[in-house]
Design an enzyme around this catalytic site. Structure first.
Site, PDB file in Angstrom:
ATOM      1  N   PRO A 102      -4.194   6.794   4.070  1.00 33.82           N
ATOM      2  CG  PRO A 102      -5.881   5.433   3.188  1.00 33.82           C
ATOM      3  CD  PRO A 102      -5.466   6.854   3.340  1.00 33.82           C
TER       4      PRO A 102
ATOM      5  N   GLY B 171      -3.757  11.055   8.812  1.00 39.24           N
ATOM      6  CA  GLY B 171      -3.218  11.145   7.463  1.00 39.24           C
ATOM      7  C   GLY B 171      -3.760  10.051   6.569  1.00 39.24           C
TER       8      GLY B 171
ATOM      9  CG  ASP C 123     -13.619   9.332 -18.414  1.00 37.47           C
ATOM     10  OD1 ASP C 123     -12.703   8.931 -17.685  1.00 37.47           O
ATOM     11  OD2 ASP C 123     -13.713   9.063 -19.628  1.00 37.47           O
TER      12      ASP C 123
ATOM     13  CG  HIS D 148     -12.521   7.043 -24.268  1.00 37.71           C
ATOM     14  ND1 HIS D 148     -13.841   7.300 -23.962  1.00 37.71           N
ATOM     15  CD2 HIS D 148     -11.843   7.178 -23.099  1.00 37.71           C
ATOM     16  CE1 HIS D 148     -13.945   7.565 -22.678  1.00 37.71           C
ATOM     17  NE2 HIS D 148     -12.749   7.499 -22.123  1.00 37.71           N
ATOM     18  CD  GLU D 149      -8.138   5.823 -22.470  1.00 41.41           C
ATOM     19  OE1 GLU D 149      -7.604   6.776 -21.861  1.00 41.41           O
ATOM     20  OE2 GLU D 149      -9.127   5.215 -22.020  1.00 41.41           O
TER      21      GLU D 149
ATOM     22  CB  THR E  93       0.996   8.556   5.041  1.00 43.19           C
ATOM     23  OG1 THR E  93      -0.064   8.387   5.975  1.00 43.19           O
ATOM     24  CG2 THR E  93       0.454   9.164   3.769  1.00 43.19           C
ATOM     25  N   GLY E  94       2.346   5.666   6.540  1.00 39.87           N
ATOM     26  CA  GLY E  94       3.310   5.208   7.537  1.00 39.87           C
ATOM     27  C   GLY E  94       2.900   5.429   8.981  1.00 39.87           C
ATOM     28  CE  LYS E  95      -3.026   6.774   9.213  1.00 40.12           C
ATOM     29  NZ  LYS E  95      -2.806   6.728   7.758  1.00 40.12           N
TER      30      LYS E  95
HETATM   31  P1  ADP Z   1      -0.714   3.600   7.427  1.00 42.40           P
HETATM   32  O1  ADP Z   1      -0.738   3.015   8.775  1.00 42.40           O
HETATM   33  O2  ADP Z   1      -0.548   5.082   7.429  1.00 42.40           O
HETATM   34  O3  ADP Z   1      -1.848   3.178   6.538  1.00 42.40           O
HETATM   35  P2  ADP Z   1       1.561   1.912   7.113  1.00 42.40           P
HETATM   36  O4  ADP Z   1       2.393   2.342   8.252  1.00 42.40           O
HETATM   37  O5  ADP Z   1       0.774   0.677   7.281  1.00 42.40           O
HETATM   38  O6  ADP Z   1       0.586   3.084   6.678  1.00 42.40           O
HETATM   39  O7  ADP Z   1       2.491   1.802   5.837  1.00 42.40           O
HETATM   40  C1  ADP Z   1       2.550   0.633   5.074  1.00 42.40           C
HETATM   41  C2  ADP Z   1       3.951   0.368   4.613  1.00 42.40           C
HETATM   42  O8  ADP Z   1       4.388   1.404   3.749  1.00 42.40           O
HETATM   43  C3  ADP Z   1       4.945   0.351   5.729  1.00 42.40           C
HETATM   44  O9  ADP Z   1       5.024  -0.907   6.316  1.00 42.40           O
HETATM   45  C4  ADP Z   1       6.227   0.723   5.022  1.00 42.40           C
HETATM   46  O10 ADP Z   1       6.793  -0.383   4.385  1.00 42.40           O
HETATM   47  C5  ADP Z   1       5.751   1.675   3.955  1.00 42.40           C
HETATM   48  N1  ADP Z   1       5.895   3.076   4.372  1.00 42.40           N
HETATM   49  C6  ADP Z   1       4.895   3.965   4.549  1.00 42.40           C
HETATM   50  N2  ADP Z   1       5.377   5.165   4.914  1.00 42.40           N
HETATM   51  C7  ADP Z   1       6.719   5.027   4.992  1.00 42.40           C
HETATM   52  C8  ADP Z   1       7.792   5.926   5.337  1.00 42.40           C
HETATM   53  N3  ADP Z   1       7.563   7.182   5.679  1.00 42.40           N
HETATM   54  N4  ADP Z   1       9.047   5.450   5.316  1.00 42.40           N
HETATM   55  C9  ADP Z   1       9.288   4.164   4.976  1.00 42.40           C
HETATM   56  N5  ADP Z   1       8.330   3.285   4.651  1.00 42.40           N
HETATM   57  C10 ADP Z   1       7.061   3.695   4.646  1.00 42.40           C
HETATM   58 ZN    ZN Z   2     -12.106   8.055 -20.236  1.00 44.58          ZN
END
Ligand code: ADP
Ligand code: ZN
Length: 635
Positions: free
Chosen positions: A243, A241, A539, A463-464, A245-247
């Protein structure tokens, strides 16, 4: 859709230690720690003391006497025995005598030199007459055998100690990228005292993913239950997934939930040095993990070493990557699931992974970790504002609604920024205004305090306004949330549009709208000033990407047809003739969109001027004021 200034310098990556661990059994210290500094200093002090004491023995006990004094003692029959090498003589007296040569100090052991002109025949007669025992070996003076041995060996011991110390230090510095740790890598770092372990409580908004991992938690809690039934669990789970997203969080939560030790390392950290080092680090890591099994080994960015062989890119030498990858595979093949080490890998590019990694018995289970949906975002905001005092007016639901596309990490950051702002403003509680400003800072970047020349500022406003007006007028386009001509980062101005709901797929009309909107800034400068500036670089990158995607990936050009010609990752898959057609088609789409943009702006010049005037006055417009300035009611 930002107007850009100077080109960007890429950020340097951060350096991490080789791996981290938490939840190891025993004391926070893990294995006893040796303070090598103290060890080295102790050695030094002991050696100095020995040296001092022994030399004290030497000088106090053995008196260097004159030859005259010596013959006097011989004739007085007071010499017991002598040891002679060449013309040097050392010996003992029978009873202490006073040495007139050194202030009448009394002595029994002495040392002297026989002058070359002395009559040695006569001396030996005198000696035997006096009954002196003569030995032809050097006197080992007052120091005993062991003292001498120690004195001889101490420098060697000291050097050896110092050498070991340097090696050990080198190993511990390895994480910093030092070259010292070529040997064995250091044991995993122990948990900091008081570190609270992460559990599923801390992970929100990705319940489906959590459920897929519950089985593993259960296994880690009680491996015997599974062993008894002969059930085989996956040895490896791949979390795929984007970056943030909480892996990483999930992997830690699995370990925390099961209360087992957790080791984590980033794949790129294995291979920053020399061929063979990565493999040896992998071996050490797994060795540590097996010692405390059941345990979790988490390997982040596994695509850094696990790319398909022969594929382009990646870091480190080719051999080094391959060896490191092979070692991981060997380790995974080597342990029977019964040992209870579960490897969790994470990647944001599962499609580039070497298929060997995904074979049964390795990472044979892939779990997709996606961006959170609106409900998920509300839940994540909830988790991260647990310890934050919120004003009653704050609605996490509303915040979640305005933050589509944000990851868990972005949302965690948002809460933190809002709290920081509220603290800076001296508030007791975090309010909606703090969240709004924090969101603006996160989405648009922090404002830069530079003074813009007036003509530059006006041009940026057009522009904006061009981007914004096209966004407002395109059917189906994402609503304009914010327009700003405050310079931020390298952008001179920003127009932000986000969808009302989460979008998962895009149709052709929407994509054309995106291209038209992105060209809006350039088109406005063209319509109003008749010139084009460098401000549209970003752009145009976007425009090119979308147009080529439409033609080469998403089958939106009749001439090319539904073929993947420009795969997401990798080389174009087509003959030069087809590629030329892709280019032509992309150009046709962009040209049509540009003409469309110019036409809309000419036809709606009054609305454009309305937005520009408001921008020059207020610098930043939110959704309502922006639509108001254009004389449009937001549908
Ligand atoms: P990844 O490993 O996917 O890049 P991380 O696990 O390092 O992401 O996420 C970074 C931080 O973002 C976590 O330490 C947490 O604080 C927050 N975070 C990300 N996803 C979640 C989630 N589903 N629930 C709660 N906190 C989250
Ligand atoms: Zn622009």
């Amino acid at each position: 859709m930002e107007r850009t200034g100077s080109p960007q310098v890429p950020k340097k990556g951060k350096v991490k230690p080789p791996w981290r661990a938490e939840g190891l059994p025993g004391t926070p210290g893990g294995r006893p720690k040796i303070n090598w500094w103290r060890f080295a200093i102790t050695l030094l002090v002991v050696y100095a003391a020995f040296f001092f004491v022994s030399s004290f023995f030497d000088s106090s006990q053995v008196e260097t006497v004159s030859y005259t004094e010596f013959t006097k003692q011989v004739n007085g029959k007071n010499v017991k025995e002598i040891y002679a090498t060449g013309l040097s003589v050392e010996g003992h007296l029978k009873s202490a005598a006073k040495d007139p040569g050194s202030g009448n100090q009394s002595y029994t052991d002495f040392r002297t030199e026989i002058p070359t002109f002395a009559n040695t025949d006569q001396l030996s007669q005198q000696l035997s007459a006096a009954g002196v025992e003569i030995k032809a070996e050097p006197l080992t003076s007052g120091r005993g055998f062991f003292l001498n041995l120690l004195l001889a060996l101490l420098p060697v011991l000291l050097l050896a100690g110092l050498w070991i110390w340097i090696m050990r230090r080198g190993a511990s510095m390895m994480g910093g990228g030092g070259l010292g740790g070529l040997g064995k890598s250091k044991a995993a770092k122990p948990v900091e005292a008081g570190q609270v372990r992460v559990t599923f409580e801390d992970v929100a908004g990705i319940d489906e993913v959590e459920n897929e991992l519950v089985e593993i938690v259960d296994y880690l809690k009680d491996p015997d239950k599974y062993r008894r039934l002969g059930a085989k669990l996956p040895k490896g789970v791949l979390l795929a997934g984007p970056p943030g997203t909480g892996k990483t969080l999930l992997a830690r939560a699995v370990a925390g939930e099961a209360k087992v030790p957790y080791f984590s390392a980033s794949a790129s950290e294995f291979i920053e040095m020399i061929v063979g080092v990565g493999a040896s680090r992998v071996r050490d890591l797994f060795e540590e993990a097996r010692k405390v099994a059941p345990s979790i080994v988490f390997i982040d960015e596994i695509d850094a070493i696990g790319r398909a062989r022969g594929g382009a890119g990646g870091i480190g030498g080719h051999d080094e990557r391959e060896q490191t990858l092979n070692q991981i595979l060997t380790e995974m093949d080597g342990f029977s699931g019964a040992e209870g080490v579960i490897v969790i890998g994470a990647t944001n590019r599962p499609e580039v992974l070497d298929p060997a990694l995904l074979r049964p018995g390795r990472f044979d289970r892939t779990v997709q970790v996606g961006l959170p949906d609106q409900a998920g975002r509300t839940a994540i905001l909830g988790v991260h504002s647990r310890g934050v005092p919120l004003d009653g007016e704050v609605s996490l639901d509303r915040l979640a609604k305005t933050t589509p596309g944000m990851t868990g990490a972005d949302l965690a950051n948002l809460v933190n920024e809002a709290a920081l702002l509220a603290a800076k403003r001296g508030k007791e509680k975090v309010g909606m205004a703090d969240f709004a400003d924090a969101l603006e800072k996160l989405q648009l970047g922090a404002a830069r305090s530079i003074v813009m020349p007036e003509d530059e500022r006006t041009r940026t406003a057009y522009h904006e306004a061009g981007h914004a007006l096209l966004g407002m007028l395109q059917p189906g386009a994402d609503p304009v949330r914010k327009i700003s001509i405050i310079p931020r980062g390298r952008a001179l101005g920003v127009t932000l549009s986000t969808p009302d709901t989460d979008r998962y797929a895009y149709d052709e009309q929407y994509l054309r709208g995106r291209i038209t909107g992105a060209l809006g800034g350039m088109a406005a400068e063209d319509v109003v000033f008749g010139v084009i500036t460098t401000g549209a670089e970003n752009d145009l990158e976007q425009v090119t990407m979308i147009a080529r995607g439409m033609v080469g990936r998403w089958g939106m050009s009749a001439r090319v047809g539904p073929l993947t010609i420009l795969p997401n990752d990798g080389q174009p898959q087509a003959s030069p003739a087809t590629l030329a057609i892709v280019d032509e088609e992309a150009r046709r789409i962009v040209d049509e969109c540009y003409e469309n943009a110019v036409r809309i702006l000419r036809d709606n010049r009054d609305k454009l001027e309305g937005i520009v005037a408001a921008l020059l006055k207020h610098e930043t417009l939110d959704e309502a004021t922006a639509y108001g300035a254009a004389g449009l009611a937001k549908s």
